[in-house]
Design a protein around this motif. Sequence first.
Motif, short mmCIF file in Angstrom:
data_model
loop_
_atom_site.label_atom_id
_atom_site.label_comp_id
_atom_site.label_asym_id
_atom_site.label_seq_id
_atom_site.Cartn_x
_atom_site.Cartn_y
_atom_site.Cartn_z
N PHE A 90 -5.32 5.56 13.86
CA PHE A 90 -5.28 5.44 15.32
C PHE A 90 -4.50 4.23 15.85
O PHE A 90 -4.13 4.21 17.01
CB PHE A 90 -6.71 5.38 15.88
N ASN A 91 -4.28 3.24 15.00
CA ASN A 91 -3.61 2.03 15.49
C ASN A 91 -2.63 1.48 14.45
O ASN A 91 -2.76 0.33 14.01
CB ASN A 91 -4.68 0.98 15.83
N PRO A 92 -1.67 2.28 14.04
CA PRO A 92 -0.76 1.87 12.94
C PRO A 92 0.09 0.65 13.25
O PRO A 92 0.54 -0.03 12.34
CB PRO A 92 0.11 3.11 12.73
N CYS A 93 0.28 0.34 14.53
CA CYS A 93 1.16 -0.77 14.88
C CYS A 93 0.62 -2.13 14.43
O CYS A 93 1.37 -3.10 14.35
CB CYS A 93 1.43 -0.78 16.38
N VAL A 94 -0.69 -2.20 14.12
CA VAL A 94 -1.25 -3.49 13.70
C VAL A 94 -0.70 -3.93 12.35
O VAL A 94 -0.82 -5.11 11.98
CB VAL A 94 -2.80 -3.45 13.62
N PHE A 95 -0.08 -3.01 11.63
CA PHE A 95 0.46 -3.34 10.32
C PHE A 95 1.94 -3.72 10.37
O PHE A 95 2.54 -4.03 9.35
CB PHE A 95 0.27 -2.17 9.35
N ASN A 96 2.52 -3.67 11.56
CA ASN A 96 3.94 -4.00 11.69
C ASN A 96 4.16 -5.50 11.57
O ASN A 96 3.43 -6.30 12.16
CB ASN A 96 4.47 -3.52 13.05
N ILE A 97 5.12 -5.86 10.76
CA ILE A 97 5.54 -7.25 10.64
C ILE A 97 7.06 -7.29 10.71
O ILE A 97 7.71 -6.24 10.74
CB ILE A 97 5.05 -7.88 9.31
N VAL A 98 7.61 -8.48 10.72
CA VAL A 98 9.07 -8.62 10.78
C VAL A 98 9.69 -7.95 9.54
O VAL A 98 9.34 -8.27 8.40
CB VAL A 98 9.48 -10.11 10.83
N GLY A 99 10.57 -7.01 9.78
CA GLY A 99 11.24 -6.33 8.68
C GLY A 99 10.50 -5.12 8.14
O GLY A 99 10.96 -4.47 7.21
N PHE A 100 9.34 -4.82 8.71
CA PHE A 100 8.58 -3.66 8.24
C PHE A 100 7.88 -3.00 9.42
O PHE A 100 7.22 -3.67 10.22
CB PHE A 100 7.54 -4.07 7.20
N GLN A 101 8.05 -1.68 9.51
CA GLN A 101 7.40 -0.94 10.59
C GLN A 101 6.66 0.26 10.01
O GLN A 101 7.24 1.08 9.29
CB GLN A 101 8.44 -0.46 11.61
N PHE A 102 5.38 0.32 10.31
CA PHE A 102 4.56 1.45 9.88
C PHE A 102 4.35 2.39 11.06
O PHE A 102 3.80 1.99 12.08
CB PHE A 102 3.21 0.95 9.34
N LYS A 103 4.81 3.62 10.91
CA LYS A 103 4.79 4.56 12.04
C LYS A 103 3.45 5.28 12.16
O LYS A 103 2.78 5.22 13.19
CB LYS A 103 5.93 5.56 11.89
N CYS B 251 0.84 -1.21 0.00
CA CYS B 251 0.00 0.00 0.00
C CYS B 251 0.87 1.25 0.00
O CYS B 251 0.52 2.27 -0.62
CB CYS B 251 -0.91 0.02 1.22
N LEU B 252 2.00 1.17 0.71
CA LEU B 252 2.89 2.33 0.78
C LEU B 252 3.47 2.67 -0.59
O LEU B 252 3.82 3.82 -0.84
CB LEU B 252 4.02 2.06 1.77
N LYS B 253 3.58 1.67 -1.45
CA LYS B 253 4.10 1.93 -2.79
C LYS B 253 3.17 2.86 -3.58
O LYS B 253 3.60 3.60 -4.45
CB LYS B 253 4.28 0.61 -3.55
N ILE B 254 1.88 2.79 -3.27
CA ILE B 254 0.91 3.65 -3.97
C ILE B 254 1.11 5.11 -3.59
O ILE B 254 0.99 6.00 -4.42
CB ILE B 254 -0.53 3.21 -3.64
N GLY B 255 1.41 5.35 -2.32
CA GLY B 255 1.59 6.73 -1.89
C GLY B 255 0.29 7.35 -1.41
O GLY B 255 -0.66 6.67 -1.07
N ARG B 256 0.25 8.68 -1.46
CA ARG B 256 -0.87 9.40 -0.84
C ARG B 256 -2.21 9.16 -1.52
O ARG B 256 -3.26 9.34 -0.90
CB ARG B 256 -0.56 10.90 -0.77
N ASP B 257 -2.19 8.73 -2.77
CA ASP B 257 -3.46 8.42 -3.43
C ASP B 257 -4.17 7.24 -2.76
O ASP B 257 -5.39 7.08 -2.92
CB ASP B 257 -3.24 8.12 -4.91
N PHE B 258 -3.43 6.44 -2.03
CA PHE B 258 -4.03 5.32 -1.31
C PHE B 258 -5.06 5.83 -0.30
O PHE B 258 -6.15 5.27 -0.16
CB PHE B 258 -2.93 4.52 -0.60
N ILE B 259 -4.74 6.93 0.38
CA ILE B 259 -5.67 7.51 1.34
C ILE B 259 -6.88 8.10 0.63
O ILE B 259 -8.02 7.98 1.09
CB ILE B 259 -4.97 8.58 2.21
N LYS C 284 -9.42 3.64 10.05
CA LYS C 284 -9.28 3.90 11.49
C LYS C 284 -7.98 3.32 12.03
O LYS C 284 -7.29 3.94 12.84
CB LYS C 284 -10.48 3.32 12.25
N ASP C 285 -7.65 2.11 11.59
CA ASP C 285 -6.41 1.48 12.05
C ASP C 285 -5.19 2.26 11.57
O ASP C 285 -4.20 2.40 12.30
CB ASP C 285 -6.33 0.04 11.55
N ILE C 286 -5.25 2.75 10.35
CA ILE C 286 -4.11 3.52 9.81
C ILE C 286 -3.87 4.77 10.64
O ILE C 286 -2.73 5.13 10.94
CB ILE C 286 -4.37 3.88 8.33
#
Length: 365
Positions: free
Chosen positions: A241-254, A212-220, A237-239
């Motif tokens: 208020f709760n961004p940590c749910v998208f964290n996986i090994v080797g990737f961190q969404f702040k 999703c991050l590859k898409i950039g701001r148009d994703f929102i 809402k998760d993006i």
Amino acid sequence: MAALKITLTPPLEAENALETSLREAFESQITSLRPPFSLAIPSPDQYTLLNRAILHGVLTEPQFAKTHIKHLHAIVTDGYATFVTLLLGLVNHLYPKLLASVKTQLLWLTDQTVCVLGIGYDAVLISLLRQIVGADCSDGNLRLCSKLVTLFLEHWGRLLEDSPHVLSFALYTFLRVLTDHCRGGSVEKSETLKRLEIHLCVKIMREEFHLCLKIGRDFIRLLQDLVHVPEFRAMLKDIVFNPCVFNIVGFQFKDVAQIYSTRTSSRYSLLRINPDMETQLRFLLTSIKLGHQKRHQVWFAKKFLNEPDKEFVIIDIVRFICCAHHPPNEIIQSDIVPRWALIGWLLTSCRRNNVVANVKLALFR
């Protein structure tokens, strides 16, 4: 034996060169396409001819399709590059004109090339995504959407490992297309498709958020257009208020700023403009002088904006003009139609206030 046609061509229109080459190859190689097949290694020219003949055979002889594809597997020496290149040319230049039965065979062939990871299959998938017409709920368009969604789900693991960028393009396309399908109401023929599209998009977002991050701001932007759909409302809402749910090994969404800081590539804007529309728009913006564009605009509107819901396509057209068309200085300094003039005309073509608002929003990168 005369080869069957693959396109619906008007009587006074010349046959496409690609179609002609496929037909002539099929007619010249018809005996070679029937078992028992020759065990001799074909020369380069013969190999190209056989690829063309087999492609035409699969498209026009569904009853022999499996035989033709086995023949292709037996002779292939270049990782299917020649065959896939022909397939890509067919999608790019002839898809809208193809007969319904030929389109069915073409999509089956695409599935087969993905199965063997033929060189260039990702370009074919991306080109097919571009053939999905915006604001069009016709049977043919819905069938194309359904076939592609099913293909992406069935080959999920293979695509994720070999061509993850294709899944990113698919996410962008189906998020955009979903706004059309949701707007169409709960028509029975599209309800199942909507659920499939939502399932694919949510699967990509929840399991492979880095795509999703590859898409950039148009994703929102796309998610905001679908906020009335529970799955996407929860995602947004998760993006935020709760961004940590998208964290996986080797990737961190702040946080959401990570998405907003990434400009959307013009490759995504091109996805919602089919090749024919792109050609016409670039012609308008590179060859027509300011003051002489009215008849071209009228023709364009009749061809691409001829139905009430088609005005939603204007949003995609404006995104294309702003993000994917960058005229050189020679054009900017000349009397060729500038981008602002075309966008101004498109704005006057909008009848709904919400479309006008979204078109204005589309101006900003």
